[in-house]
Write a protein that holds these residues in place. Structure first.
Motif, PDB file in Angstrom:
ATOM      1  N   GLY A  58       0.872   0.367   3.161  1.00  0.00           N
ATOM      2  CA  GLY A  58       1.268  -0.590   2.130  1.00  0.00           C
ATOM      3  C   GLY A  58       2.427  -1.449   2.609  1.00  0.00           C
ATOM      4  O   GLY A  58       2.722  -1.514   3.809  1.00  0.00           O
ATOM      5  N   GLU A  59       3.100  -2.081   1.638  1.00  0.00           N
ATOM      6  CA  GLU A  59       4.177  -3.020   1.986  1.00  0.00           C
ATOM      7  C   GLU A  59       5.525  -2.296   2.125  1.00  0.00           C
ATOM      8  O   GLU A  59       6.020  -2.107   3.229  1.00  0.00           O
ATOM      9  N   ALA A  60       6.054  -1.870   1.006  1.00  0.00           N
ATOM     10  CA  ALA A  60       7.398  -1.272   0.984  1.00  0.00           C
ATOM     11  C   ALA A  60       7.539  -0.473  -0.301  1.00  0.00           C
ATOM     12  O   ALA A  60       6.862  -0.762  -1.291  1.00  0.00           O
ATOM     13  N   PRO A  61       8.432   0.516  -0.310  1.00  0.00           N
ATOM     14  CA  PRO A  61       8.639   1.275  -1.547  1.00  0.00           C
ATOM     15  C   PRO A  61       9.171   0.381  -2.667  1.00  0.00           C
ATOM     16  O   PRO A  61       9.941  -0.541  -2.411  1.00  0.00           O
ATOM     17  N   GLY A  62       8.747   0.676  -3.887  1.00  0.00           N
ATOM     18  CA  GLY A  62       9.323   0.027  -5.065  1.00  0.00           C
ATOM     19  C   GLY A  62      10.294   0.996  -5.727  1.00  0.00           C
ATOM     20  O   GLY A  62      10.664   2.015  -5.133  1.00  0.00           O
ATOM     21  N   GLU A  65       9.049   4.655  -6.110  1.00  0.00           N
ATOM     22  CA  GLU A  65       8.938   5.321  -4.806  1.00  0.00           C
ATOM     23  C   GLU A  65      10.339   5.657  -4.274  1.00  0.00           C
ATOM     24  O   GLU A  65      10.569   6.742  -3.736  1.00  0.00           O
ATOM     25  N   PRO A  71       5.334   7.469  -1.493  1.00  0.00           N
ATOM     26  CA  PRO A  71       4.738   6.143  -1.627  1.00  0.00           C
ATOM     27  C   PRO A  71       3.677   6.075  -2.718  1.00  0.00           C
ATOM     28  O   PRO A  71       3.000   7.070  -3.004  1.00  0.00           O
ATOM     29  N   PHE A  72       3.547   4.907  -3.298  1.00  0.00           N
ATOM     30  CA  PHE A  72       2.491   4.603  -4.270  1.00  0.00           C
ATOM     31  C   PHE A  72       2.422   5.626  -5.415  1.00  0.00           C
ATOM     32  O   PHE A  72       1.403   6.274  -5.616  1.00  0.00           O
ATOM     33  N   ALA A  76       1.291   0.536  -9.440  1.00  0.00           N
ATOM     34  CA  ALA A  76       0.343   0.150  -8.378  1.00  0.00           C
ATOM     35  C   ALA A  76      -0.319   1.404  -7.794  1.00  0.00           C
ATOM     36  O   ALA A  76      -1.532   1.425  -7.524  1.00  0.00           O
ATOM     37  N   ASN A  99       4.034   3.118   4.347  1.00  0.00           N
ATOM     38  CA  ASN A  99       4.340   1.705   4.169  1.00  0.00           C
ATOM     39  C   ASN A  99       4.822   1.089   5.469  1.00  0.00           C
ATOM     40  O   ASN A  99       5.275   1.798   6.379  1.00  0.00           O
ATOM     41  N   HIS A 174      -3.819  -5.791  -2.323  1.00  0.00           N
ATOM     42  CA  HIS A 174      -2.784  -4.850  -2.756  1.00  0.00           C
ATOM     43  C   HIS A 174      -2.949  -4.540  -4.251  1.00  0.00           C
ATOM     44  O   HIS A 174      -3.205  -5.445  -5.044  1.00  0.00           O
TER      45      HIS A 174
HETATM   46  N1  URA Z   1       3.755  -0.939  -3.128  1.00  0.00           N
HETATM   47  C1  URA Z   1       3.695  -0.636  -1.810  1.00  0.00           C
HETATM   48  O1  URA Z   1       3.323  -1.458  -0.993  1.00  0.00           O
HETATM   49  N2  URA Z   1       4.037   0.593  -1.452  1.00  0.00           N
HETATM   50  C2  URA Z   1       4.407   1.519  -2.295  1.00  0.00           C
HETATM   51  O2  URA Z   1       4.684   2.621  -1.858  1.00  0.00           O
HETATM   52  C3  URA Z   1       4.449   1.185  -3.653  1.00  0.00           C
HETATM   53  C4  URA Z   1       4.120  -0.046  -4.056  1.00  0.00           C
END
Ligand code: URA
Length: 217
Positions: A58-62, A65, A71-72, A76, A99, A174
């Motif tokens: 994925g992209e990055a923790p929100g 997370e 993650p995730f 989402a 991520n 995404h």
């Molecule tokens: N979106 C992401 O790309 N990664 C996550 O871990 C959570 C949301």
């Protein structure tokens, strides 16, 4: 498109793979290579099965997370779980999830180039150790970490790409984008993602079959 070569780490048994990933996670948890360490609550390293056949990047923790270290797990993540289950996958068994960067960017802004560069060593180690059969690049940030040409996610999603030496890969939309696009009608982003995940399932079955074909008597 450049094919990224990953050093083969021989045939590690599952226990050694898990231990090696744990050691890298321990290093990552102390990482201060970019400024994101100043604002993070948790390093978000991975979730799922370290010897899974599919790796989702994925992209990055929100915020959720960052609060949990997994993650995730936010909205989402919940949608992702639903879609994986609907396609017949077990998130826990079939997937290793991580991520592009391991620390949350403030206000969920997009990761900067320097942050991605600082974190790349961890992601590459994860790919080399997990050695998945399939890599799913989830959204534009993950895709742009490995695709060097200009692209539109909506145009390249769903295609099997030769980005990683010897690993089938696909860009998928995404789930955060899907949360903003509710329609499930034919041709909608959710409809395409459903089809993409079904194709991933078929590809995985074909790859497993190639690896251990059933002998007809
Ligand atoms: N979106 C992401 O790309 N990664 C996550 O871990 C959570 C949301």
């Amino acid at each position: 498109m450049i094919t990224h070569k990953f050093e083969k780490i021989g045939e590690l048994d599952a226990e050694t793979t898990k231990q090696s990933l744990k050691e890298i996670q321990n290093v990552c948890e102390q990482c201060k290579a970019c400024d994101l360490h100043k604002t993070r609550n948790h390093v978000v390293f991975s979730d799922g099965n370290p010897t899974a056949d599919i790796m989702l990047i994925g992209e990055a923790p929100g915020a959720d997370e960052d609060a949990t270290g997994t993650p995730f797990v936010g909205r989402a993540g919940k949608l992702l779980n639903e879609m994986l289950a609907e396609a017949g996958f077990s998130r826990k068994e079939d997937f290793y999830i991580c991520n592009t960067i391991k620390c949350r960017p403030p206000q969920n802004r997009q990761p900067e180039r320097e942050e991605k560069a600082a974190c790349e060593v961890y992601l590459k180690a994860q790919i080399s150790l997990v050695k998945p059969k399939i890599i799913l690049l989830c959204g534009a940030t993950a895709a742009s970490s490995f695709i060097d040409e200009e692209f539109k996610v909506t145009q390249i999603r769903g295609k099997w790409l030769n980005i990683f030496d010897g690993i089938e890969s696909m860009v998928i939309l995404h789930p955060s984008y899907l949360l903003r696009n509710h329609s499930e009608e034919q041709g909608s982003p959710r409809w395409f993602t459903k089809r993409d995940l079904e194709n991933v399932k078929k590809k995985l079955e074909a790859l497993r079959q190639q690896e251990s074909p059933v002998t007809q008597i």
